[in-house]
Design a protein around this motif. Structure first.
Motif, PDB file in Angstrom:
ATOM      1  N   ALA A  44       0.245   6.804 -11.423  1.00  0.00           N
ATOM      2  CA  ALA A  44      -0.207   5.457 -11.793  1.00  0.00           C
ATOM      3  C   ALA A  44       0.908   4.441 -11.568  1.00  0.00           C
ATOM      4  O   ALA A  44       0.656   3.313 -11.116  1.00  0.00           O
ATOM      5  N   GLY A  45       2.158   4.826 -11.866  1.00  0.00           N
ATOM      6  CA  GLY A  45       3.277   3.937 -11.599  1.00  0.00           C
ATOM      7  C   GLY A  45       3.596   3.842 -10.124  1.00  0.00           C
ATOM      8  O   GLY A  45       3.883   2.755  -9.604  1.00  0.00           O
ATOM      9  N   ALA A  46       3.527   4.982  -9.420  1.00  0.00           N
ATOM     10  CA  ALA A  46       3.865   4.991  -7.994  1.00  0.00           C
ATOM     11  C   ALA A  46       2.937   4.084  -7.192  1.00  0.00           C
ATOM     12  O   ALA A  46       3.356   3.474  -6.201  1.00  0.00           O
ATOM     13  N   ARG A  47       1.675   3.979  -7.607  1.00  0.00           N
ATOM     14  CA  ARG A  47       0.731   3.115  -6.876  1.00  0.00           C
ATOM     15  C   ARG A  47       1.219   1.667  -6.840  1.00  0.00           C
ATOM     16  O   ARG A  47       0.932   0.927  -5.894  1.00  0.00           O
ATOM     17  N   LEU A  48       1.932   1.262  -7.891  1.00  0.00           N
ATOM     18  CA  LEU A  48       2.294  -0.147  -8.029  1.00  0.00           C
ATOM     19  C   LEU A  48       3.620  -0.505  -7.378  1.00  0.00           C
ATOM     20  O   LEU A  48       3.996  -1.676  -7.343  1.00  0.00           O
ATOM     21  N   ALA A  49       4.343   0.490  -6.856  1.00  0.00           N
ATOM     22  CA  ALA A  49       5.647   0.205  -6.246  1.00  0.00           C
ATOM     23  C   ALA A  49       5.521  -0.708  -5.029  1.00  0.00           C
ATOM     24  O   ALA A  49       6.415  -1.499  -4.746  1.00  0.00           O
ATOM     25  N   ASP A  50       4.406  -0.607  -4.319  1.00  0.00           N
ATOM     26  CA  ASP A  50       4.201  -1.419  -3.118  1.00  0.00           C
ATOM     27  C   ASP A  50       3.265  -2.594  -3.360  1.00  0.00           C
ATOM     28  O   ASP A  50       2.787  -3.213  -2.404  1.00  0.00           O
ATOM     29  N   LEU A  51       3.007  -2.917  -4.608  1.00  0.00           N
ATOM     30  CA  LEU A  51       1.982  -3.913  -4.922  1.00  0.00           C
ATOM     31  C   LEU A  51       2.272  -5.256  -4.272  1.00  0.00           C
ATOM     32  O   LEU A  51       1.399  -5.869  -3.655  1.00  0.00           O
TER      33      LEU A  51
END
Length: 355
Positions: free
Chosen positions: A134-141
């Motif tokens: 869930a956190g990794a998805r947002l690294a490239d947000l």
């Protein structure tokens, strides 16, 4: 407290006279066209997100293939959600086999990968892997296009729902963006969502872009309606833990409403005022219908915040993604049966049991 696994009795998407306006759910819905002589900058971000999903799929297979797998039906449902995620994320990738995802290698450096020897082999470890994803998805947000950012935020919210349902409610940590995979040359900006808890109002902020202002006004209008709705909800909830849950949700929406009012005011806009009253989507007569109303409010807000992700950038985009995740978690708590992609239109598959 309502059971978090109870399916909502009403079709939330079919309700008329909805309490909460859906606002900017369509904002930024399409990818900007790219020139034929320039690679799509979203492709390395999509590839990385697919790699994270492939790792999770392999984790689910490992746990489901173990002896006496606990919660097997729930795990199969969550795995089906991941297949929907992968199909959406793989759009535009070369040779994107979205129908039957391959089992990824354990080593490799993608955000979802783990070193050899640390394979997931229990429901608890699987829940932790979902939370990390869930956190990794947002690294490239912040580096993503509006449409991909909205998708990443939705997938992240779904991962968080899975983690919570499997028993892991720990903090979602956003890692720094990783280099583009396979020697990609995309330039990735620093993650805007590393500290997405609240919009910054320090200093003298520049006027907000018109699209962000419109999205924030829609979010503020929705929060005004949510505060009103929870006033109704709280009047019918049973004293004790259930009423405390209602108060906690009510306070969260008051706080987010105040955030948006301050941010709009500091950005030179006049914040949308609350309406004198709001028409409820159905009559509330007892604790059960009050819980359904709470689920409806939160489900509608997932669409509002998915739209806000698409029309914002920088730290504000991260805050919108956090708001999407938080309202999805509250919706599930109140019994909503959310789709595999919270806040986005149904992808054409059956309902998910993510709640």
């Amino acid at each position: 407290m309502l059971s978090p696994t109870r399916r909502t009795l009403l079709g939330l998407g079919a309700l008329t006279g909805a309490l909460v306006l859906s606002g900017c759910t369509g904002g930024g819905g399409g990818d900007n066209g790219t020139r034929a002589d320039r690679p799509d900058p979203d492709l390395p971000l999509r590839a990385r997100a697919v790699a994270t999903t492939d790792t999770l799929l392999a984790d689910y297979d490992a746990v489901l293939g173990g002896p006496g797998a606990a919660q097997a039906d729930r795990l199969r449902t969550f795995r089906a959600d991941l297949a929907v995620h992968r199909a959406a994320l793989a759009t535009g990738l070369p040779s994107a086999g979205a129908s039957t995802p391959p089992t990824p290698p354990r080593a490799g450096g993608s955000p979802g990968a783990r070193p050899t020897g640390s394979a997931v082999n229990s429901v608890a470890a699987l829940a932790a892997a979902e939370r990390q994803a869930a956190g990794a998805r947002l690294a490239d947000l912040d580096a993503a296009s509006p449409a991909l950012a909205r998708l990443l935020a939705s997938v992240s919210a779904s991962d968080a729902l899975h983690a919570a349902a499997l028993g892991d409610t720990g903090q979602i940590t956003v890692p720094a963006p990783a280099p583009a995979p396979s020697g990609g040359t995309a330039s990735l900006a620093p993650s805007a969502s590393s500290s997405p808890s609240a919009p910054s109002t320090s200093g003298s902020p520049a006027p907000l872009p018109s699209a962000a202002t419109a999205g924030l006004q829609s979010a503020l209008a929705a929060e005004h309606a949510a505060v009103y709705g929870y006033g109704v909800v709280g009047a019918w909830l049973t004293a004790g833990a259930q009423r405390q849950d209602g108060y906690t949700s009510y306070a969260a929406h008051q706080a987010r409403r105040d955030d948006w009012q301050r941010l709009l005011g500091s950005g030179g806009a006049t914040p949308t005022a609350a309406a004198p009253g709001y028409r409820l989507p159905f009559q509330v007569t007892d604790a059960a219908t009050a819980g359904r109303l709470a689920a409806h409010i939160e489900t509608q807000l997932t669409g509002v915040y998915a739209g806000l992700v698409a029309v914002t950038t920088g730290p504000l985009r991260g805050t919108a993604a956090t708001s999407l995740r938080e309202t999805a978690l509250r919706a599930a708590h109140w019994g909503a049966d959310l789709s595999a992609l919270p806040g986005l239109p149904e992808p054409g598959t059956g309902p998910s049991a993510s709640g």
